[in-house]
Motif scaffolding. Structure first.
Motif, PDB file in Angstrom:
ATOM      1  N   ALA A 193      32.173  40.423  33.376  1.00  0.00           N
ATOM      2  CA  ALA A 193      31.506  40.289  34.671  1.00  0.00           C
ATOM      3  C   ALA A 193      30.373  39.271  34.631  1.00  0.00           C
ATOM      4  N   PHE A 194      29.811  39.024  33.443  1.00  0.00           N
ATOM      5  CA  PHE A 194      28.663  38.128  33.341  1.00  0.00           C
ATOM      6  C   PHE A 194      29.065  36.698  32.989  1.00  0.00           C
ATOM      7  N   LYS A 195      30.344  36.446  32.859  1.00  0.00           N
ATOM      8  CA  LYS A 195      30.830  35.100  32.572  1.00  0.00           C
ATOM      9  C   LYS A 195      30.747  34.261  33.845  1.00  0.00           C
ATOM     10  N   HIS A 196      30.343  33.024  33.715  1.00  0.00           N
ATOM     11  CA  HIS A 196      30.215  32.157  34.881  1.00  0.00           C
ATOM     12  C   HIS A 196      31.589  31.704  35.366  1.00  0.00           C
ATOM     13  N   ILE A 197      31.687  31.465  36.653  1.00  0.00           N
ATOM     14  CA  ILE A 197      32.957  31.071  37.274  1.00  0.00           C
ATOM     15  C   ILE A 197      33.501  29.791  36.640  1.00  0.00           C
ATOM     16  N   GLN A 198      32.619  28.855  36.347  1.00  0.00           N
ATOM     17  CA  GLN A 198      33.077  27.579  35.782  1.00  0.00           C
ATOM     18  C   GLN A 198      33.650  27.752  34.374  1.00  0.00           C
ATOM     19  N   ASN A 199      33.292  28.840  33.695  1.00  0.00           N
ATOM     20  CA  ASN A 199      33.788  29.075  32.336  1.00  0.00           C
ATOM     21  C   ASN A 199      35.055  29.929  32.300  1.00  0.00           C
ATOM     22  N   LEU A 200      35.526  30.392  33.477  1.00  0.00           N
ATOM     23  CA  LEU A 200      36.765  31.174  33.514  1.00  0.00           C
ATOM     24  C   LEU A 200      37.950  30.242  33.312  1.00  0.00           C
ATOM     25  N   ASP A 201      38.898  30.660  32.458  1.00  0.00           N
ATOM     26  CA  ASP A 201      40.101  29.836  32.316  1.00  0.00           C
ATOM     27  C   ASP A 201      41.120  30.242  33.384  1.00  0.00           C
ATOM     28  N   GLU A 202      42.179  29.479  33.484  1.00  0.00           N
ATOM     29  CA  GLU A 202      43.173  29.661  34.555  1.00  0.00           C
ATOM     30  C   GLU A 202      43.825  31.042  34.498  1.00  0.00           C
ATOM     31  N   ASP A 203      44.041  31.539  33.295  1.00  0.00           N
ATOM     32  CA  ASP A 203      44.668  32.857  33.143  1.00  0.00           C
ATOM     33  C   ASP A 203      43.787  33.961  33.724  1.00  0.00           C
ATOM     34  N   GLU A 204      42.472  33.893  33.467  1.00  0.00           N
ATOM     35  CA  GLU A 204      41.551  34.902  33.996  1.00  0.00           C
ATOM     36  C   GLU A 204      41.478  34.842  35.519  1.00  0.00           C
ATOM     37  N   VAL A 205      41.463  33.639  36.057  1.00  0.00           N
ATOM     38  CA  VAL A 205      41.427  33.475  37.518  1.00  0.00           C
ATOM     39  C   VAL A 205      42.693  34.058  38.139  1.00  0.00           C
ATOM     40  N   ASN A 206      43.838  33.824  37.505  1.00  0.00           N
ATOM     41  CA  ASN A 206      45.100  34.361  38.019  1.00  0.00           C
ATOM     42  C   ASN A 206      45.124  35.895  37.969  1.00  0.00           C
ATOM     43  N   ARG A 207      44.547  36.466  36.903  1.00  0.00           N
ATOM     44  CA  ARG A 207      44.491  37.930  36.812  1.00  0.00           C
ATOM     45  C   ARG A 207      43.614  38.517  37.914  1.00  0.00           C
ATOM     46  N   ILE A 208      42.468  37.865  38.167  1.00  0.00           N
ATOM     47  CA  ILE A 208      41.573  38.310  39.244  1.00  0.00           C
ATOM     48  C   ILE A 208      42.293  38.209  40.580  1.00  0.00           C
ATOM     49  N   ARG A 209      42.964  37.093  40.800  1.00  0.00           N
ATOM     50  CA  ARG A 209      43.699  36.868  42.051  1.00  0.00           C
ATOM     51  C   ARG A 209      44.768  37.944  42.244  1.00  0.00           C
ATOM     52  N   GLU A 268      36.856  44.586  36.029  1.00  0.00           N
ATOM     53  CA  GLU A 268      37.220  45.541  34.974  1.00  0.00           C
ATOM     54  C   GLU A 268      38.741  45.673  34.876  1.00  0.00           C
ATOM     55  N   LYS A 269      39.412  45.756  36.035  1.00  0.00           N
ATOM     56  CA  LYS A 269      40.873  45.871  36.031  1.00  0.00           C
ATOM     57  C   LYS A 269      41.531  44.606  35.480  1.00  0.00           C
ATOM     58  N   ALA A 270      40.909  43.446  35.755  1.00  0.00           N
ATOM     59  CA  ALA A 270      41.474  42.172  35.307  1.00  0.00           C
ATOM     60  C   ALA A 270      41.071  41.832  33.869  1.00  0.00           C
ATOM     61  N   ASN A 271      40.286  42.698  33.228  1.00  0.00           N
ATOM     62  CA  ASN A 271      39.800  42.461  31.856  1.00  0.00           C
ATOM     63  C   ASN A 271      39.060  41.132  31.736  1.00  0.00           C
TER      64      ASN A 271
END
Length: 127
Positions: A41-57, A35-38
């Protein structure tokens, strides 16, 4: 494959489930992080782009308390209990249940497999 906090997340899982593979992150915390990373939650890991992964990290790094640091903290707390010889510390040291469970019948997970009792052999007497 997304790698966060030194853990390879499974590609075919939803983001909320995949984050729970990191030590110290359960379901509720995973949902708060996403939620904080916008990130959905139901999106699959393989469909996350690099920007979303960096925000989560980034959110995980800001909150702290995962993987190696958390494991070290927990082991230091247990070691402290052993050093001051508290009841809980002695239970940890002897590999027995810590939180007051009975040990007469159960506790096999903590105590390990049963040791076979060897019947006392009678010694042969000289005649």
């Amino acid at each position: 494959m997304a790698r966060i906090a030194g853990v390879d997340l499974p590609r075919n899982k939803q983001a909320r489930i995949g984050l729970t593979y990191i030590y110290g992150i359960g379901n509720p915390r995973a949902l708060k992080i996403l939620e904080k990373a916008n990130v959905d939650a139901f999106k699959h890991i393989q469909n996350l782009d690099e920007d979303e992964v960096n925000r989560i990290r980034q959110v995980i790094e800001d909150e702290g308390g995962v993987e190696g640091d958390l494991r070290k903290d927990v082991s230091m707390h247990i070691k402290r209990l052993m050093d001051i010889q508290s009841y809980r510390g002695t239970r940890h040291k002897r590999s027995l249940p810590v939180n007051g469970q009975r040990t007469r019948t159960n506790a096999r997970t903590r105590k390990g497999p049963r040791r076979a009792t060897v019947a006392g052999k009678k010694k042969a007497t000289k005649t």
